[in-house]
Design an enzyme around this catalytic site. Structure first.
Site, PDB file in Angstrom:
ATOM      1  N   ASP A  46       0.846  -1.248   0.301  1.00  0.00           N
ATOM      2  CA  ASP A  46       0.555  -0.120  -0.182  1.00  0.00           C
ATOM      3  C   ASP A  46       1.016   1.116  -0.231  1.00  0.00           C
ATOM      4  O   ASP A  46       2.092   1.434  -0.529  1.00  0.00           O
ATOM      5  CB  ASP A  46      -1.492   0.126   1.031  1.00  0.00           C
ATOM      6  N   GLU A  70       0.215  -5.083  -4.138  1.00  0.00           N
ATOM      7  CA  GLU A  70      -0.964  -4.306  -3.564  1.00  0.00           C
ATOM      8  C   GLU A  70      -0.278  -2.609  -3.066  1.00  0.00           C
ATOM      9  O   GLU A  70      -0.019  -2.615  -2.255  1.00  0.00           O
ATOM     10  CB  GLU A  70      -1.921  -4.727  -2.463  1.00  0.00           C
ATOM     11  N   HIS A 208      -6.850  -7.032  -1.261  1.00  0.00           N
ATOM     12  CA  HIS A 208      -5.301  -6.221  -1.404  1.00  0.00           C
ATOM     13  C   HIS A 208      -4.919  -6.006   0.120  1.00  0.00           C
ATOM     14  O   HIS A 208      -3.541  -6.155  -0.273  1.00  0.00           O
ATOM     15  CB  HIS A 208      -6.834  -4.334  -1.036  1.00  0.00           C
TER      16      HIS A 208
END
Length: 234
Positions: A46, A70, A208
């Site tokens: 992230d 991700e 995710h």
């Protein structure tokens, strides 16, 4: 292994500050320096991708390897984003974002359970809630969607991440991309086509928050990657 929380996140402090991308990088730089970390391998997810790669590409001589999944790695355009993600970012960058993210704790209560890829137990969900129980504590979560560069905005972040990504595509630091199906971020094919010095390993089903569905597979892939890295003296 060291697993830091970005400033304002998890158990890290929550000072009164803007929590812009540059602020996160500044605190992370100071964290690495304060601990005197050397010959490191980052595992990035992230916004940790954006922050970690920014640091890594400015300090390549101190990097042994980089693993990401991700992760926020490169600027994107609205047209590149899958429709559900595009709609979400447009909503969170709109005037409704304050109410959703600050008043309703939308990220923790609504988005997180959907993007985990499995049902969280109440105890697990409460652990995610703990750092963001009051409105003021949710400011970092509110700011993140506004800071990711899409169609060139914010301009400063676009320029910074573009420069970092150019360095990623030419670095000699070994890189490993962990992919999951179906995932939620930028397609693996994009990274594979643009980054020559890149390995890719599939870890199985996931959205995710792949670490919540494939922790063992991630750990095994990271361990194998690190074991295969050449020593710094080689």
């Amino acid at each position: 292994m060291i697993a830091p929380d970005l400033i304002g996140m998890g158990d890290s402090g929550k000072p009164d500050m803007p929590y812009r991308f540059g602020d996160q990088v500044r605190y992370f730089d100071a964290f690495i320096e304060a601990l005197g970390l050397e010959d490191v391998t980052f595992v990035l997810h992230d916004w940790g991708g954006g922050v970690g790669f920014d640091h890594a590409m400015r300090n390549q001589e101190n990097m042994r390897g980089l693993v990401f999944f991700e992760a926020a790695v490169r600027p994107q355009t609205w047209s590149e984003l899958p429709q559900p993600v595009r709609s979400l970012f447009k909503l969170l960058r709109s005037s409704k974002g304050d109410r959703l993210m600050l008043d309703e704790n939308y990220f923790i209560e609504k988005l997180l359970p959907v993007m985990v890829g499995r049902k969280l137990s109440e105890a697990e969900h409460d652990a995610y809630r703990a750092p963001f129980k009051d409105k003021a504590a949710r400011k970092p979560v509110r700011v993140f969607p506004q800071q990711f560069p899409i169609d060139g905005l914010p301009a400063g972040n676009h320029a910074r991440m573009t420069s970092t990504y150019q360095a990623i595509t030419t670095t000699n630091v070994p890189l490993l991309l962990l992919t999951a199906t179906p995932g939620a971020g930028t397609s693996a094919e994009t990274f594979i086509s643009e980054i020559p010095n890149l390995q890719a390993t599939d870890v199985g089903e996931g959205l995710h928050y792949v670490q919540e569905t494939q922790p063992t597979a991630i750990g095994e892939a990271v361990s194998a990657f690190i074991d295969a890295l050449p020593s710094r003296s080689a």
